[in-house]
Design an enzyme around this catalytic site. Structure first.
Site, PDB file in Angstrom:
ATOM      1  N   SER A 174       0.929  -1.007  -0.031  1.00 14.88           N
ATOM      2  CA  SER A 174       0.096   0.022   0.043  1.00 14.88           C
ATOM      3  C   SER A 174       0.825   1.389  -0.103  1.00 14.88           C
ATOM      4  CB  SER A 174      -0.869  -0.130   1.212  1.00 14.88           C
ATOM      5  OG  SER A 174      -2.141   0.873   1.171  1.00 14.88           O
ATOM      6  N   ASP A 345      -9.650  -5.204  -4.851  1.00 15.15           N
ATOM      7  CA  ASP A 345      -9.092  -4.338  -4.276  1.00 15.15           C
ATOM      8  C   ASP A 345     -10.065  -2.595  -4.506  1.00 15.15           C
ATOM      9  OD1 ASP A 345      -7.385  -2.416  -2.818  1.00 15.15           O
ATOM     10  OD2 ASP A 345      -5.841  -3.641  -3.162  1.00 15.15           O
ATOM     11  N   HIS A 378      -7.325  -5.910  -0.501  1.00 14.87           N
ATOM     12  CA  HIS A 378      -6.125  -5.040  -0.025  1.00 14.87           C
ATOM     13  C   HIS A 378      -5.456  -5.772   1.153  1.00 14.87           C
ATOM     14  CE1 HIS A 378      -4.169  -1.420  -0.538  1.00 14.87           C
ATOM     15  NE2 HIS A 378      -3.877  -1.192   0.681  1.00 14.87           N
TER      16      HIS A 378
END
Length: 403
Positions: A174, A345, A378
């Site tokens: 991320s 995601d 994610h």
């Protein structure tokens, strides 16, 4: 949509909370011994606590797992090849350590002979120290993720290089991918790293589908207002933020029975116990300036340095009225990259990842590996029980090509 008056009220609440009760949650937990004592040595792995000071005075915490469980050397060990793990926004290094040893990336790497280093960026619980500033000070929180690109990441990579006398591999998740990509685009670190594995790579955010992310981006339209109110620390566990999330729960598209899924997308291989453990240790604070910077990226559809909005302030910082763009196509074509992303995601949306891949179309094909997992969201890449088989196996094979 949250009304503008409610957003103003939120900022007023947040400012009052920052003045009345600054957050020192991290330093209380640090007294318990840190991640090594909490999550690593009880499982039989050797672990060392390290600190590194950035050029601008922030004292960062690093954990090192130098060998496999029991302290010995694993069969076929890679001579202690170092690898640095960098977490995302609103979490810290503990996010890598919350699954079992058979499922957590640091332990999997250590058991395969890697010398594992876990980063904790400024503002998170074990990295809330500075050579002169206190976390109750507004000045302590006066940074955006640009400063992680320029200061935190180079300091940690340089420290690992000096401690191990080797170039490490890099793993980011991320925001850990964002700061790395931004650094690489400016020619930083590419000579100090062997390769980089980017889990859910974030460079563009124009297509995020998470309702709370979209609403937060709109909430931070008032950058000047938030600056005027003096809100410097963004603590997700402070009452004003939790109250705002409750307000979001009444908006369409938010499923507050599965708040994690509403934010990250529907994760494929997260069980409820993994989420419970995750929420025991996370989230972590960051700077409001960082959240504003993310909001700018969502709204503007382009990756730039922090926009001070007022042209004179941008000129003072950058020598130009608009913030400079991070050009992803400037990443050296010969630098080895492993990118993996998921079809579910909501934060690193596949459409945004494809924009990044388009920027990398001139990359050396032998140095670029791309993996797409249609069912992953994610958090699957960090605490998913099946990440070992779907992601980590291929990532380690990629590292071995460049050891």
């Amino acid at each position: 949509m949250v009304a503008a008056g409610a957003l103003v009220a939120f900022f007023l609440q947040l400012a009052a909370a920052a003045v009345a009760k600054p957050s020192f949650r991290g330093r209380d937990i640090a007294g318990s011994g840190g991640p090594c004592a909490l999550a690593v040595t009880p499982l039989g792995y050797p672990c060392e606590e390290h600190q590194v000071t950035t050029a601008d005075g922030y004292i960062l915490s690093l954990q090192r797992i130098p060998r496999c469980r029991g302290g010995g050397w694993a069969p076929g060990a890679r001579a202690g090849q170092p690898v640095l793990l960098q977490h995302g926004v609103l979490v810290d290094g503990m996010s890598w350590l919350l699954a079992s040893p058979e499922e957590s990336l640091p332990f999997i790497l250590a058991d395969r002979g890697f010398d594992v280093w876990i980063a904790n960026t400024r503002g998170t619980r074990w990295s809330q120290r500075h050579v002169s500033l206190h976390p109750s000070s507004r000045l302590y929180w006066n940074w955006s993720w640009d400063d992680l690109v320029v200061n935190d990441l180079p300091a940690m990579v340089d420290y690992v290089c000096k401690q191990t006398w080797q170039k490490p591999h890099y793993v980011g998740h991320s925001m850990g991918t964002l700061v790395a990509l931004a650094a690489f685009s400016e020619g930083r670190l590419v000579d100090q790293l062997k390769s980089a594995a980017l889990l859910t790579p974030v460079a563009y955010l124009a297509h995020i589908t998470t309702p709370i992310g979209i609403l937060l981006a709109r909430a931070f339209v008032g950058e000047i207002i938030s600056g005027f109110l003096g809100v410097a620390e963004f603590n997700p566990l402070s009452p004003p933020v939790t109250n705002l999330i409750r307000a979001f729960c009444h908006t369409s598209g938010m499923n507050c029975y599965d708040l994690v899924g509403s934010i990250t997308g529907k994760n494929y291989c997260l069980n409820s116990s993994a989420v419970d453990v995750f929420l025991k240790y996370e989230p972590q604070p960051t700077s409001t300036k960082t959240m504003v910077h993310f909001a700018q990226t969502v709204r503007d559809g382009v990756l730039t340095k922090y926009d001070y909005v007022v042209p004179e302030l941008n000129i003072a910082s950058y020598g130009q009225s608009e913030p400079p763009v991070y050009d992803m196509s400037s990443i050296p074509a010969s630098f080895p990259l492993f990118l993996t992303y998921g079809g579910r995601d909501s934060l690193a949306d596949p459409a945004d990842v494809r924009l990044l891949l388009d920027d990398l179309r001139g990359h050396d094909p032998g140095k670029l590996t791309v993996q797409y997992l249609d069912q992953f969201a994610h958090l699957d890449f960090v605490i998913g029980v099946c990440a070992r088989d779907y992601v980590y196996k291929d990532m380690i094979a990629f590292f071995d090509r460049f050891n």
